[in-house]
Motif scaffolding. Structure first.
Motif, short mmCIF file in Angstrom:
data_model
loop_
_atom_site.label_atom_id
_atom_site.label_comp_id
_atom_site.label_asym_id
_atom_site.label_seq_id
_atom_site.Cartn_x
_atom_site.Cartn_y
_atom_site.Cartn_z
N VAL A 61 -7.76 7.84 2.19
CA VAL A 61 -6.53 7.65 1.42
C VAL A 61 -6.56 6.33 0.66
CG1 VAL A 61 -5.22 6.50 3.23
CG2 VAL A 61 -4.03 7.94 1.61
N LYS A 62 -7.48 5.45 1.04
CA LYS A 62 -7.54 4.13 0.39
C LYS A 62 -7.83 4.26 -1.10
CE LYS A 62 -10.35 2.89 3.62
NZ LYS A 62 -11.25 2.25 4.58
N PHE A 63 -8.59 5.32 -1.45
CA PHE A 63 -8.89 5.51 -2.86
C PHE A 63 -7.61 5.79 -3.65
CE2 PHE A 63 -13.06 6.41 -0.99
CZ PHE A 63 -13.84 5.61 -1.79
N ALA A 67 -5.87 3.61 -6.67
CA ALA A 67 -5.50 4.23 -7.94
C ALA A 67 -4.06 3.87 -8.31
CB ALA A 67 -5.66 5.74 -7.85
N ILE A 68 -3.16 3.87 -7.31
CA ILE A 68 -1.76 3.54 -7.60
C ILE A 68 -1.63 2.08 -8.04
CG2 ILE A 68 0.52 3.31 -6.57
CD1 ILE A 68 -0.25 5.74 -4.82
N LEU A 69 -2.31 1.20 -7.30
CA LEU A 69 -2.28 -0.21 -7.68
C LEU A 69 -2.83 -0.42 -9.08
CD1 LEU A 69 -3.38 -2.37 -4.64
CD2 LEU A 69 -1.17 -2.26 -5.74
N PHE A 70 -3.87 0.34 -9.39
CA PHE A 70 -4.47 0.23 -10.72
C PHE A 70 -3.44 0.50 -11.81
CE2 PHE A 70 -6.27 2.75 -14.23
CZ PHE A 70 -6.96 1.74 -14.87
N TRP A 113 -0.63 -7.14 -0.55
CA TRP A 113 -1.64 -7.83 0.26
C TRP A 113 -1.22 -7.87 1.72
CZ3 TRP A 113 -4.82 -12.36 -2.07
CH2 TRP A 113 -5.79 -12.77 -1.15
N LYS A 114 0.06 -8.26 1.95
CA LYS A 114 0.57 -8.37 3.31
C LYS A 114 0.62 -7.00 4.01
CE LYS A 114 1.57 -12.75 4.16
NZ LYS A 114 0.23 -13.17 3.73
N LYS A 115 0.89 -5.97 3.22
CA LYS A 115 0.92 -4.61 3.78
C LYS A 115 -0.48 -4.11 4.12
CE LYS A 115 4.97 -2.63 4.13
NZ LYS A 115 5.36 -1.85 5.33
N GLY A 116 -1.50 -4.84 3.66
CA GLY A 116 -2.87 -4.45 3.98
C GLY A 116 -3.48 -3.43 3.04
N VAL A 117 -2.86 -3.25 1.86
CA VAL A 117 -3.41 -2.27 0.92
C VAL A 117 -4.75 -2.76 0.37
CG1 VAL A 117 -2.97 -1.05 -1.23
CG2 VAL A 117 -1.11 -1.56 0.29
N LEU A 118 -4.86 -4.10 0.21
CA LEU A 118 -6.07 -4.65 -0.37
C LEU A 118 -7.17 -4.81 0.66
CD1 LEU A 118 -4.46 -7.41 -2.59
CD2 LEU A 118 -4.90 -5.05 -3.14
N GLN A 119 -6.82 -4.59 1.90
CA GLN A 119 -7.81 -4.74 2.99
C GLN A 119 -8.57 -3.43 3.11
OE1 GLN A 119 -7.85 -7.70 4.63
NE2 GLN A 119 -9.73 -7.07 5.65
N ILE B 146 -12.13 1.13 -11.86
CA ILE B 146 -10.72 0.83 -12.15
C ILE B 146 -10.33 -0.52 -11.56
CG2 ILE B 146 -10.04 3.22 -12.49
CD1 ILE B 146 -8.72 3.24 -9.87
N SER B 147 -10.90 -0.90 -10.42
CA SER B 147 -10.55 -2.21 -9.85
C SER B 147 -10.99 -3.34 -10.75
CB SER B 147 -11.21 -2.40 -8.49
OG SER B 147 -10.78 -1.44 -7.61
N TYR B 148 -12.22 -3.23 -11.25
CA TYR B 148 -12.74 -4.34 -12.05
C TYR B 148 -12.27 -4.29 -13.49
CZ TYR B 148 -15.40 -6.24 -8.31
OH TYR B 148 -15.73 -6.85 -7.14
N GLU B 149 -11.74 -3.12 -13.90
CA GLU B 149 -11.20 -3.07 -15.24
C GLU B 149 -9.97 -3.96 -15.36
OE1 GLU B 149 -12.04 0.44 -17.48
OE2 GLU B 149 -9.87 0.72 -17.49
#
Lengths: 122, 322
Positions: A61-63, A67-70, A113-119, B146-149
């Motif tokens: 699900v991390k992908f 995608a949402i963050l993007f 970040w705090k929620k750990g999405v970037l981890q 997409i991350s690095y874009e």
């Protein structure tokens, strides 16, 4: 054709040229190359074994989160472009406004970040 | 410029770029060879100089295998999508003053749009092959690109702030009065972010995870063979050239140099692009591959904050100086 600025005509022609080049090299190659397919050759590669299960498996699900963050950050970048281009004409007001915008975005960023999405690995 | 002139210009551009792509592969193999105390290609022609041509001819004769479970139309279209997207971005690059096919005002944005489209090719190839390795390669590639874009897009906002334009010709001309005629010094943070993102966007070492051969065989292109594989390869090298050109245009002052070269205006441009190509190859010969979580950490936790800080700093400096 009047509505189309002539600069874009060059882009359009290059695009058509690119498609033609791709299709034609593949078509021309057809007259030279071998074609002797048999069953083992046409099976998807899996280290020489028979493929064990459907390849389009469930994935992390991390992908999706990435995608949402993007979408969030890319829309932000798009807002920054017109601001950056006309910055010199807008004066101090634009600076303050953009600092506010980036500050708001940072709040969201810190939250993610705090929620750990970037981890990636927990 | 009428349509005939445009077509001639396109043909020349295409021939020159294809020649450079072919010899970029030779350049890469030779340099990596010498860095690893080997000699690289030596057999075909003098010091292997005809090797790229032999490789090109060879891929024409190779069998074109389409796996039986593949989604055929998508499988066939994916390499062409990649190639077309990369080639179309060549249209807006100014190689010297006035040496540009389409001098449009949204040049930089156009490059971003095209490089995003090229990643469609990779994702579709991974999905359509219906093979596990391809699928994982496509998935990874999408998340990475997409991350690095984002960091790449944000790092270039600094350049836009300083130049006040998205038009690549105007960006080069705006650099005239800064230090050394380049944005390299005033935009050093931006350049750092851009350079790392550039490596990740083109799937180069140390970020070549989409095609990590030790774990994914060949990633998204595992099921591709012959000319179709060669087209992916060409697209990748054109992508490297485009990214190197963007770095040259936005940070190294484009075609401007310490002195004019009278007969060949793009001299400095070509030199700087090859400097970046050499860096690409040097890094490939030197660094090991990143792990996927390290890659994501670097992009999201270091480069994006740095790029945002660069925007704020540049904007503040501009406001103080103005």
């Amino acid at each position: 054709m009047e509505a189309l600025p002539k600069e874009y005509l060059g882009i359009l022609l290059l695009l058509i040229f690119g498609v033609l080049f791709g299709v034609l090299t593949l078509l021309v190659g057809r007259f030279f190359r071998l074609s002797r397919p048999y069953k083992e050759k046409l099976v998807a590669y899996e280290s020489g074994n028979e493929p064990t299960e459907a390849p389009r498996m469930r994935f992390s699900v991390k992908f999706y989160l990435i995608a949402i963050l993007f979408v969030v950050f890319d829309v932000e970048a798009i807002y920054l472009y017109p601001w950056a281009v006309s910055y010199d004409r807008l004066g101090l007001f634009a600076l303050v406004e953009m600092l506010l915008f980036i500050a708001l975005l940072l709040v969201g960023y810190v939250y993610a970040w705090k929620k750990g999405v970037l981890q990636w690995e927990k | 410029m009428n349509i005939i002139m445009l077509l001639v210009w396109i043909l020349i551009l295409f021939a020159v770029v294809m020649l450079h792509v072919a010899y970029a592969t030779y350049f890469e193999r030779k340099i990596i060879g010498h860095m690893q105390v080997r000699v690289g290609p030596m057999r075909v022609g003098w010091h292997g100089l005809l090797q790229p041509i032999a490789d090109g001819v060879k891929s024409f004769f190779k069998e074109d295998i389409i796996p039986e479970n593949a989604d055929k139309p998508t499988f066939l279209a994916a390499p062409i999508i990649c190639l077309v997207a990369m080639m179309t971005s060549l249209a807006v690059l100014p190689f010297a003053k006035g040496w540009v096919l389409a001098d449009i005002d949204i040049g930089l944005l156009f490059i971003f749009a095209m490089s995003s489209l090229a990643s469609y090719g990779v994702v579709l190839a991974g999905w359509a092959s219906n093979s596990k390795y391809s699928f994982l390669g496509g998935l990874r590639s999408m998340a990475q690109v997409i991350s690095y874009e984002i960091s790449m897009g944000l790092s270039l906002v600094g350049v836009m702030l300083m130049a006040g334009s998205l038009n690549l010709t105007q960006i080069v001309e705006a650099q005239g009065d800064s230090f050394l005629g380049m944005y390299l010094m005033p935009q050093c943070i931006g350049f750092f972010v851009f350079f790392i993102s550039m490596l990740a966007e083109t799937n180069r070492v140390p970020f070549d995870l989409p095609e990590a051969e030790t774990e994914l065989v060949s990633g998204y292109s595992t099921e591709y063979s012959g000319m179709r594989y060669a087209i992916f390869f060409m697209a990748e090298y054109i992508g490297m050239m485009v990214m190197a050109s963007i770095a040259t245009i936005c940070y190294l002052g484009g075609w401007n140099g310490p002195f004019e070269v009278a007969l060949f205006p793009p001299f400095w441009f070509v030199l700087k692009v090859y400097l970046f190509m050499f860096l690409f190859i040097w890094i490939r010969a030197t660094l090991p591959r990143y792990r996927y979580d390290q890659l994501m950490d670097l992009g999201w936790k270091l480069l994006i904050p740095l790029a945002l800080a660069n925007i704020v700093l540049t904007a503040c400096f501009r406001a103080i100086l103005a």
